[in-house]
Design a protein around this motif. Structure first.
Motif, PDB file in Angstrom:
ATOM      1  N   THR A   1       2.532   1.757  -3.463  1.00 25.71           N
ATOM      2  CA  THR A   1       1.682   2.340  -4.506  1.00 25.71           C
ATOM      3  C   THR A   1       1.466   3.831  -4.263  1.00 25.71           C
ATOM      4  O   THR A   1       1.443   4.619  -5.214  1.00 25.71           O
TER       5      THR A   1
ATOM      6  N   PRO B   1      -4.693   3.703  -1.945  1.00 23.41           N
ATOM      7  CA  PRO B   1      -4.265   2.314  -2.184  1.00 23.41           C
ATOM      8  C   PRO B   1      -5.377   1.308  -1.904  1.00 23.41           C
ATOM      9  O   PRO B   1      -5.607   0.397  -2.700  1.00 23.41           O
ATOM     10  N   ALA B   2      -6.043   1.455  -0.758  1.00 23.12           N
ATOM     11  CA  ALA B   2      -7.208   0.608  -0.457  1.00 23.12           C
ATOM     12  C   ALA B   2      -8.428   1.303  -1.057  1.00 23.12           C
ATOM     13  O   ALA B   2      -9.210   1.946  -0.362  1.00 23.12           O
TER      14      ALA B   2
ATOM     15  N   THR C   1       0.827  -1.208   0.000  1.00 21.98           N
ATOM     16  CA  THR C   1       0.000   0.000   0.000  1.00 21.98           C
ATOM     17  C   THR C   1       0.866   1.264   0.000  1.00 21.98           C
ATOM     18  O   THR C   1       0.601   2.211  -0.755  1.00 21.98           O
TER      19      THR C   1
ATOM     20  N   THR D   1      -5.136  -3.635  -4.236  1.00 20.09           N
ATOM     21  CA  THR D   1      -4.702  -2.248  -4.092  1.00 20.09           C
ATOM     22  C   THR D   1      -4.756  -1.581  -5.464  1.00 20.09           C
ATOM     23  O   THR D   1      -4.782  -2.243  -6.493  1.00 20.09           O
TER      24      THR D   1
END
Length: 450
Positions: free
Chosen positions: A270, A326-327, A267, A434
């Motif tokens: 990214t 990311p999430a 995460t 992600t």
């Protein structure tokens, strides 16, 4: 006659796969289309499952905060148990509450202060590679570099100097394919049980066993040491209830370590990839952030205090989190009949909070598609329209650690290096577990004078 409860709007399909084909072809584009057509709350069908998609901040708050007791983690996250075990990401009920209470002190800002030096030490090999690339003129692939540095960083934060070079290489080799297999299982419409002896499952089992062996050795070593250590693993080993009793078992610590590998690795990588992609697209913003870093740091390394003393760089990080959470989607499943946004959902109903679309809503954000760090320096932002780490009691416990990592690593990179991505890099996005860039991010690195 009692009227039937209203159904949320959404496309209808006679295909047994529902909207699965359109979602596989272009998930972000298709969901944008559905929001334009049906509003911020709509349904869609993926194979046999109907999903209520929420792009509205108040509806998201209903699920994550006000009525959180009526939901559990969604189907995709449940399938992560095969790799993660019963860590904070996948645990439910009393098990989750106990673990969260025991682990919370390890993630307070004061506890994170001592982790800054470990993060910086983990960053040095990447700085050396990028310096060499700047000298040779060879481009570097940013996503891969960010994955390597964040894996090193979270490993250092977890274990300090407890890993041998061979074990560190084993972690770097075995974790990525295991994460990739987990991603494949989460995205699959038809479940293939993890214990079936398919080639992919066998490879995942080999990688999982190798990682388990590393973690088990470190835990066993710490259990017999006079002190558990001051790194994150040491804090987990020392965690106790308020009355000094309890604590986590070796298996529970293993599960939390695996969860932290995921949450503190891919995460953050990214996030950093998108941050430097936007820096490359906006040289003026990159130059302003660099000037702030140089003014505050001079020639020394950044530390935990600097993570709060670089307001413009932090505004850039927040803006990257807004545009590229990311999430990007948060799945939940109703455990009982519950009303959300005026719609009655039965027990077992699937709900997803679309963080990506919510954080790009024109109702909440002026010029929502623009990378504009200045919006974070004005002192105002829309309530509830920014939740890249979730919300409520189950907000990501590692949010401060992730932001500390991102600030320290980006400050270290920006001070002496400039990043340019010819052609502005990939314009598409790859939304999986992600959110990632839609292709390689090839950057030209140059050394800055001064």
């Amino acid at each position: 006659m009692t009227a039937s409860p209203p159904r949320p709007p959404g496309p209808r399909s006679r295909s047994p796969l529902g909207q699965a084909a359109a979602l596989r072809a272009d998930p972000i584009g298709y969901m944008r289309h559905l929001r334009t057509a049906y509003g911020d709350v709509f349904t869609m069908r993926i194979g046999p499952r109907e999903v209520l998609m929420l792009c509205d901040p108040q509806a998201a708050r209903e699920v994550l905060v006000e009525k959180a007791a009526s939901f559990r983690k969604g189907r995709g996250i449940q399938k992560m148990r095969d790799f993660l075990g019963s860590g904070l990401l996948t645990a439910e009920g009393q098990e989750w509450r106990t673990h969260r209470r025991l682990m919370q002190p390890a993630f307070h800002r004061a506890a994170l202060t001592g982790m800054a030096a470990d993060i910086m030490e983990a960053t040095r090999p990447m700085l050396g590679r990028l310096e060499a690339a700047a000298h040779s003129g060879q481009p570097v692939e940013l996503a891969g570099e960010m994955l390597r540095v964040t894996l090193r960083a979270i490993t250092a934060v977890l274990f300090g100097t407890g890993l041998s070079d061979e074990e560190l290489e084993a972690v770097e080799r075995q974790l990525p394919p295991l994460l990739e297999r987990t991603t494949q299982r989460v995205r699959a419409i038809v479940d293939v049980p993890a214990h079936w002896p398919t080639p992919a499952n066998r490879r995942a089992q080999v990688s999982g066993a190798a990682l388990d062996a590393v973690v088990a050795r470190i835990i066993a070593q710490r259990r017999t040491a006079p002190e558990p250590g001051t790194d994150l693993l040491g804090m987990l080993l020392a965690a106790r209830d308020e009355d000094g009793r309890g604590g986590l078992t070796d298996r529970e610590i293993r599960d939390e370590v695996m969860t932290l590998f995921l949450a503190g690795h891919e995460t953050t990588a990214t996030l950093l990839t998108f941050l430097f992609l936007e820096f490359a697209r906006h040289p003026d913003i990159q130059a302003r952030a660099r000037e702030e870093v140089r003014t505050v740091l001079g020639t020394r390394d950044p530390d935990a205090a600097d993570a709060r003393g670089l307001p413009y760089l932090n505004a850039c990080i927040q803006e990257a989190l807004r545009l590229y959470p990311p999430a990007w989607i948060v799945p939940r499943q109703a455990t009982e009949a519950v009303t959300v946004s005026g719609y009655l959902l039965p027990a077992g109903a699937n709900v997803s909070i679309n963080i990506f679309l919510m954080q790009r809503s024109p109702l909440a954000w002026p010029q929502p598609e623009s990378f504009d760090p200045q919006r974070w320096l004005s002192g105002t932002r829309p309530p509830d329209a920014f939740m890249p780490f979730g919300a409520g009691a189950r907000m990501c416990i590692g949010n401060h650690l992730a932001q500390l990592e991102a600030t320290l690593i980006s400050a270290a990179l920006l001070r002496d290096l400039n990043f340019d991505v010819p052609g502005s890099g990939p314009t598409g996005l790859s939304p999986s577990v992600t959110l990632k860039a839609g292709g390689p991010v090839m950057a030209q690195v140059s050394r800055m004078g001064g």
